[in-house]
Design a protein around this motif. Structure first.
Motif, PDB file in Angstrom:
ATOM      1  N   PHE A  75      31.290  24.285  15.584  1.00 28.15           N
ATOM      2  CA  PHE A  75      30.024  24.586  16.253  1.00 28.15           C
ATOM      3  C   PHE A  75      28.993  23.501  15.971  1.00 28.15           C
ATOM      4  CE2 PHE A  75      25.723  26.262  16.097  1.00 28.15           C
ATOM      5  CZ  PHE A  75      25.575  26.728  17.394  1.00 28.15           C
ATOM      6  N   VAL A  76      28.832  23.156  14.705  1.00 26.34           N
ATOM      7  CA  VAL A  76      27.797  22.179  14.346  1.00 26.34           C
ATOM      8  C   VAL A  76      28.152  20.784  14.845  1.00 26.34           C
ATOM      9  CG1 VAL A  76      26.663  21.043  12.397  1.00 26.34           C
ATOM     10  CG2 VAL A  76      26.870  23.505  12.451  1.00 26.34           C
ATOM     11  N   GLU A  77      29.423  20.424  14.807  1.00 31.46           N
ATOM     12  CA  GLU A  77      29.833  19.116  15.326  1.00 31.46           C
ATOM     13  C   GLU A  77      29.454  18.993  16.796  1.00 31.46           C
ATOM     14  OE1 GLU A  77      34.045  17.190  16.552  1.00 31.46           O
ATOM     15  OE2 GLU A  77      33.920  17.922  14.493  1.00 31.46           O
ATOM     16  N   GLU A  78      29.742  20.021  17.565  1.00 33.28           N
ATOM     17  CA  GLU A  78      29.415  19.990  18.991  1.00 33.28           C
ATOM     18  C   GLU A  78      27.906  20.054  19.219  1.00 33.28           C
ATOM     19  OE1 GLU A  78      31.729  23.155  20.673  1.00 33.28           O
ATOM     20  OE2 GLU A  78      33.508  21.884  20.821  1.00 33.28           O
ATOM     21  N   GLU A  79      27.238  20.862  18.430  1.00 31.46           N
ATOM     22  CA  GLU A  79      25.789  21.013  18.567  1.00 31.46           C
ATOM     23  C   GLU A  79      25.063  19.704  18.254  1.00 31.46           C
ATOM     24  OE1 GLU A  79      22.549  23.968  19.052  1.00 31.46           O
ATOM     25  OE2 GLU A  79      24.617  23.789  19.671  1.00 31.46           O
ATOM     26  N   THR A  80      25.440  19.042  17.160  1.00 26.81           N
ATOM     27  CA  THR A  80      24.775  17.792  16.800  1.00 26.81           C
ATOM     28  C   THR A  80      25.120  16.682  17.788  1.00 26.81           C
ATOM     29  OG1 THR A  80      26.503  17.271  15.174  1.00 26.81           O
ATOM     30  CG2 THR A  80      24.498  18.309  14.334  1.00 26.81           C
ATOM     31  N   ALA A  81      26.339  16.690  18.333  1.00 29.87           N
ATOM     32  CA  ALA A  81      26.701  15.692  19.342  1.00 29.87           C
ATOM     33  C   ALA A  81      25.851  15.890  20.597  1.00 29.87           C
ATOM     34  CB  ALA A  81      28.179  15.774  19.674  1.00 29.87           C
ATOM     35  N   LYS A  82      25.703  17.144  21.009  1.00 24.47           N
ATOM     36  CA  LYS A  82      24.911  17.452  22.207  1.00 24.47           C
ATOM     37  C   LYS A  82      23.447  17.062  21.980  1.00 24.47           C
ATOM     38  CE  LYS A  82      24.432  21.776  22.898  1.00 24.47           C
ATOM     39  NZ  LYS A  82      24.618  23.185  23.184  1.00 24.47           N
ATOM     40  N   LEU A  83      22.899  17.454  20.840  1.00 26.39           N
ATOM     41  CA  LEU A  83      21.504  17.126  20.557  1.00 26.39           C
ATOM     42  C   LEU A  83      21.321  15.626  20.356  1.00 26.39           C
ATOM     43  CD1 LEU A  83      20.622  20.100  18.184  1.00 26.39           C
ATOM     44  CD2 LEU A  83      20.023  19.840  20.595  1.00 26.39           C
ATOM     45  N   GLY A  84      22.297  14.976  19.733  1.00 29.77           N
ATOM     46  CA  GLY A  84      22.242  13.526  19.543  1.00 29.77           C
ATOM     47  C   GLY A  84      22.218  12.782  20.867  1.00 29.77           C
ATOM     48  N   ALA A  85      22.984  13.270  21.841  1.00 28.98           N
ATOM     49  CA  ALA A  85      22.991  12.650  23.173  1.00 28.98           C
ATOM     50  C   ALA A  85      21.625  12.788  23.836  1.00 28.98           C
ATOM     51  CB  ALA A  85      24.078  13.282  24.045  1.00 28.98           C
ATOM     52  N   ASP A 127      19.362  10.253  22.171  1.00 30.64           N
ATOM     53  CA  ASP A 127      19.652   8.912  22.662  1.00 30.64           C
ATOM     54  C   ASP A 127      19.063   8.688  24.045  1.00 30.64           C
ATOM     55  OD1 ASP A 127      20.976   8.295  20.332  1.00 30.64           O
ATOM     56  OD2 ASP A 127      22.983   8.663  21.152  1.00 30.64           O
ATOM     57  N   GLY A 128      19.065   9.728  24.862  1.00 32.77           N
ATOM     58  CA  GLY A 128      18.500   9.618  26.204  1.00 32.77           C
ATOM     59  C   GLY A 128      17.004   9.356  26.202  1.00 32.77           C
ATOM     60  N   TYR A 129      16.315   9.853  25.201  1.00 35.38           N
ATOM     61  CA  TYR A 129      14.862   9.676  25.117  1.00 35.38           C
ATOM     62  C   TYR A 129      14.444   8.508  24.222  1.00 35.38           C
ATOM     63  CZ  TYR A 129      13.942  14.080  27.507  1.00 35.38           C
ATOM     64  OH  TYR A 129      13.858  15.072  28.429  1.00 35.38           O
ATOM     65  N   ARG A 130      15.361   8.030  23.393  1.00 41.84           N
ATOM     66  CA  ARG A 130      15.019   6.999  22.407  1.00 41.84           C
ATOM     67  C   ARG A 130      14.408   5.758  23.043  1.00 41.84           C
ATOM     68  NH1 ARG A 130      18.318   6.209  17.294  1.00 41.84           N
ATOM     69  NH2 ARG A 130      18.965   8.169  18.138  1.00 41.84           N
ATOM     70  N   SER A 131      14.942   5.319  24.156  1.00 39.22           N
ATOM     71  CA  SER A 131      14.451   4.090  24.792  1.00 39.22           C
ATOM     72  C   SER A 131      13.104   4.292  25.473  1.00 39.22           C
ATOM     73  CB  SER A 131      15.480   3.588  25.810  1.00 39.22           C
ATOM     74  OG  SER A 131      15.639   4.552  26.835  1.00 39.22           O
ATOM     75  N   GLU A 132      12.670   5.527  25.625  1.00 42.11           N
ATOM     76  CA  GLU A 132      11.404   5.789  26.302  1.00 42.11           C
ATOM     77  C   GLU A 132      10.191   5.608  25.398  1.00 42.11           C
ATOM     78  OE1 GLU A 132      11.247   9.364  28.628  1.00 42.11           O
ATOM     79  OE2 GLU A 132      13.328   9.129  29.252  1.00 42.11           O
ATOM     80  N   HIS A 183      11.409  21.957  24.858  1.00 41.94           N
ATOM     81  CA  HIS A 183      12.155  22.106  26.113  1.00 41.94           C
ATOM     82  C   HIS A 183      13.650  22.244  25.845  1.00 41.94           C
ATOM     83  CE1 HIS A 183      13.266  21.649  30.293  1.00 41.94           C
ATOM     84  NE2 HIS A 183      14.100  20.690  29.943  1.00 41.94           N
ATOM     85  N   VAL A 184      14.184  21.430  24.938  1.00 41.86           N
ATOM     86  CA  VAL A 184      15.614  21.479  24.612  1.00 41.86           C
ATOM     87  C   VAL A 184      15.972  22.838  24.018  1.00 41.86           C
ATOM     88  CG1 VAL A 184      17.373  20.556  23.036  1.00 41.86           C
ATOM     89  CG2 VAL A 184      15.930  19.002  24.368  1.00 41.86           C
ATOM     90  N   ILE A 185      15.155  23.338  23.127  1.00 46.35           N
ATOM     91  CA  ILE A 185      15.426  24.634  22.505  1.00 46.35           C
ATOM     92  C   ILE A 185      15.404  25.737  23.556  1.00 46.35           C
ATOM     93  CG2 ILE A 185      14.445  26.379  20.960  1.00 46.35           C
ATOM     94  CD1 ILE A 185      13.829  24.082  19.027  1.00 46.35           C
ATOM     95  N   ALA A 186      14.497  25.641  24.495  1.00 42.01           N
ATOM     96  CA  ALA A 186      14.443  26.648  25.561  1.00 42.01           C
ATOM     97  C   ALA A 186      15.706  26.627  26.412  1.00 42.01           C
ATOM     98  CB  ALA A 186      13.217  26.413  26.440  1.00 42.01           C
ATOM     99  N   GLN A 187      16.381  25.487  26.471  1.00 45.01           N
ATOM    100  CA  GLN A 187      17.598  25.354  27.281  1.00 45.01           C
ATOM    101  C   GLN A 187      18.873  25.706  26.520  1.00 45.01           C
ATOM    102  OE1 GLN A 187      17.075  24.746  30.547  1.00 45.01           O
ATOM    103  NE2 GLN A 187      14.953  24.771  29.876  1.00 45.01           N
ATOM    104  N   LEU A 188      18.765  25.903  25.197  1.00 49.90           N
ATOM    105  CA  LEU A 188      19.963  26.211  24.410  1.00 49.90           C
ATOM    106  C   LEU A 188      20.545  27.553  24.833  1.00 49.90           C
ATOM    107  CD1 LEU A 188      18.904  25.089  20.825  1.00 49.90           C
ATOM    108  CD2 LEU A 188      20.523  23.961  22.356  1.00 49.90           C
TER     109      LEU A 188
END
Length: 191
Positions: free
Chosen positions: A67-77, A80-85, A98-103
């Motif tokens: 569960f945590v491996e998948e959760e951290t991979a999803k959150l990490g992605a 990464d999507g926002y890091r360059s912004e 917003h991310v928590i509301a979508q979980l």
């Protein structure tokens, strides 16, 4: 080639069992975790379950880590999507909200919290639980460092605890609009 196919089937069977266990724990709690429920949820035989997991503790430990491996991979992605912004701390807090509301708001999420609570009762699960929270802390450090927050290691644990507590509240009350950005900003600014 046959060895790779056999290995993939072994991984997918194991994965199905772990996901089945998470579903059962989410629906019935750890006390309701039975081999019959697990095999029904996973679509495997009883012999297959006991072949892969000789004890319930081993099964729960691996389910928690999956569960945590998948959760951290999803959150990490997402990170990464926002890091360059080049987000500000305020913008990042809004993104987290917003991310928590979508979980997901279901049995798997509830199952993970059940497993964390079970870790308090079962010392054999505490190592897996520690690894899980270490992964969350590492993700928080990465985000806080990218935002330029001073001493991100010092704040990671409290940030993870705040978010986990707000998630638990969301699950326990059914409130899907629990604010996250404001308390997160208060914590970061207070540090």
């Amino acid at each position: 080639m046959a060895g790779a196919a056999s290995r993939d089937k072994l991984v997918s069977t194991r994965d199905a069992i772990l996901r089945g266990a998470l579903t059962v724990v989410g629906e019935h709690g750890v006390g309701g975790l039975t081999n019959r429920r697990i095999v029904a949820a996973a679509g495997v035989s009883l012999g297959t379950l006991t072949y892969h997991f000789p004890s319930q503790t081993a099964l729960l430990r691996e389910a928690m880590l999956l569960f945590v491996e998948e959760e951290t991979a999803k959150l990490g992605a997402i990170v990464d999507g926002y890091r360059s912004e080049g987000l500000s701390v305020e913008q990042a807090a809004s993104v987290v909200e917003h991310v928590i509301a979508q979980l997901p708001f279901g049995a798997d999420e509830l199952g993970a919290h059940e497993l964390y609570l079970q870790s308090a009762r079962d010392p054999e699960l505490q190592e897996a639980s520690s690894r899980c929270f270490a992964a969350y802390d590492e993700l928080a450090v990465t985000i806080l460092a990218a935002l330029g927050v001073p001493e991100p290691h010092r704040l990671a644990g409290p940030v993870v605890a705040l978010i986990a507590g707000l998630q638990l509240r969301r699950l326990a009350t059914g409130e899907t609009d629990t604010p996250v950005a404001e308390p997160l900003m208060m914590l970061i600014r207070g540090a």
